[in-house]
Write a protein that holds these residues in place. Sequence first.
Motif, PDB file in Angstrom:
ATOM      1  N   ALA A  18       0.840  -1.210   0.000  1.00 17.59           N
ATOM      2  CA  ALA A  18       0.000   0.000   0.000  1.00 17.59           C
ATOM      3  C   ALA A  18       0.869   1.252   0.000  1.00 17.59           C
ATOM      4  O   ALA A  18       0.580   2.220  -0.709  1.00 17.59           O
ATOM      5  N   ARG A  19       1.923   1.225   0.769  1.00 18.82           N
ATOM      6  CA  ARG A  19       2.868   2.351   0.800  1.00 18.82           C
ATOM      7  C   ARG A  19       3.483   2.579  -0.567  1.00 18.82           C
ATOM      8  O   ARG A  19       3.626   3.710  -1.031  1.00 18.82           O
ATOM      9  N   SER A  20       3.860   1.496  -1.219  1.00 17.05           N
ATOM     10  CA  SER A  20       4.473   1.590  -2.541  1.00 17.05           C
ATOM     11  C   SER A  20       3.502   2.178  -3.562  1.00 17.05           C
ATOM     12  O   SER A  20       3.896   3.005  -4.385  1.00 17.05           O
ATOM     13  N   ALA A  21       2.245   1.753  -3.516  1.00 19.93           N
ATOM     14  CA  ALA A  21       1.245   2.277  -4.455  1.00 19.93           C
ATOM     15  C   ALA A  21       1.059   3.775  -4.252  1.00 19.93           C
ATOM     16  O   ALA A  21       0.967   4.539  -5.222  1.00 19.93           O
ATOM     17  N   GLY A  30      -2.797   4.827  -0.448  1.00 21.93           N
ATOM     18  CA  GLY A  30      -2.586   3.556  -1.118  1.00 21.93           C
ATOM     19  C   GLY A  30      -3.235   2.479  -0.269  1.00 21.93           C
ATOM     20  O   GLY A  30      -3.387   2.642   0.949  1.00 21.93           O
ATOM     21  N   ALA A  31      -3.623   1.391  -0.878  1.00 19.43           N
ATOM     22  CA  ALA A  31      -4.257   0.301  -0.136  1.00 19.43           C
ATOM     23  C   ALA A  31      -3.879  -1.032  -0.750  1.00 19.43           C
ATOM     24  O   ALA A  31      -3.508  -1.110  -1.922  1.00 19.43           O
ATOM     25  N   ALA A  32      -3.993  -2.056   0.071  1.00 21.94           N
ATOM     26  CA  ALA A  32      -3.790  -3.424  -0.395  1.00 21.94           C
ATOM     27  C   ALA A  32      -4.707  -4.327   0.407  1.00 21.94           C
ATOM     28  O   ALA A  32      -4.939  -4.089   1.595  1.00 21.94           O
ATOM     29  N   VAL A  33      -5.230  -5.338  -0.253  1.00 23.84           N
ATOM     30  CA  VAL A  33      -6.043  -6.346   0.425  1.00 23.84           C
ATOM     31  C   VAL A  33      -5.472  -7.719   0.087  1.00 23.84           C
ATOM     32  O   VAL A  33      -4.837  -7.913  -0.944  1.00 23.84           O
ATOM     33  N   ARG A  34      -5.712  -8.673   1.002  1.00 22.63           N
ATOM     34  CA  ARG A  34      -5.258 -10.048   0.803  1.00 22.63           C
ATOM     35  C   ARG A  34      -6.490 -10.948   0.806  1.00 22.63           C
ATOM     36  O   ARG A  34      -7.309 -10.875   1.732  1.00 22.63           O
ATOM     37  N   ASP A  35      -6.633 -11.773  -0.226  1.00 25.73           N
ATOM     38  CA  ASP A  35      -7.811 -12.631  -0.303  1.00 25.73           C
ATOM     39  C   ASP A  35      -7.589 -13.952   0.423  1.00 25.73           C
ATOM     40  O   ASP A  35      -6.534 -14.185   1.023  1.00 25.73           O
ATOM     41  N   TYR A  41      -4.046  -7.539  -3.767  1.00 22.63           N
ATOM     42  CA  TYR A  41      -4.528  -6.576  -4.749  1.00 22.63           C
ATOM     43  C   TYR A  41      -4.171  -5.201  -4.214  1.00 22.63           C
ATOM     44  O   TYR A  41      -4.471  -4.884  -3.065  1.00 22.63           O
ATOM     45  N   VAL A  42      -3.525  -4.398  -5.043  1.00 23.92           N
ATOM     46  CA  VAL A  42      -2.962  -3.128  -4.609  1.00 23.92           C
ATOM     47  C   VAL A  42      -3.537  -2.012  -5.469  1.00 23.92           C
ATOM     48  O   VAL A  42      -3.685  -2.162  -6.681  1.00 23.92           O
ATOM     49  N   PRO A 106       2.231   7.374   6.308  1.00 20.45           N
ATOM     50  CA  PRO A 106       3.155   7.284   5.181  1.00 20.45           C
ATOM     51  C   PRO A 106       4.489   6.618   5.538  1.00 20.45           C
ATOM     52  O   PRO A 106       5.161   6.071   4.674  1.00 20.45           O
ATOM     53  N   ASP A 107       4.845   6.639   6.823  1.00 22.03           N
ATOM     54  CA  ASP A 107       6.088   6.002   7.270  1.00 22.03           C
ATOM     55  C   ASP A 107       5.937   4.500   7.470  1.00 22.03           C
ATOM     56  O   ASP A 107       6.893   3.806   7.803  1.00 22.03           O
TER      57      ASP A 107
END
Length: 120
Positions: A18-21, A30-35, A41-42, A106-107
């Motif tokens: 998420a940080r990278s996105a 930024g966000a990411a989910v894990r199924d 998914y980012v 952000p950190d």
Amino acid sequence: MTESNALDPEDRKIITLARSARARNGVPEGAAVRDETGRTYVAGSVDLPSLRLSALRTAVAMAVASGAASLEAAAVVSEADGIAPEDRAAVRDLGGADTPVLLAGPDGQVRLTLPAGADA
């Protein structure tokens, strides 16, 4: 609150993604989910004249569009102090009320962890 160093490695991974996105796309969040299979998914937030989506809702939509049946966890990286109820609702719709949603700055430091069904 949750200490980042106490996080499960898979939760740390979605925060990093998420940080990278957020950084790569120059977006506010930024966000990411894990199924349920461990796939991730980012996404970054979408801000077009005709379409506005938070990063988390975009990541959930990507998971649904890819055939995910459920979510194990979600993470948002933002300067915000909380997680919007609409974002938690999207996670809850796919993952259930107990799916953890992590909010990191952000950190990368986790500031808040809530179940998707929380009232807060």
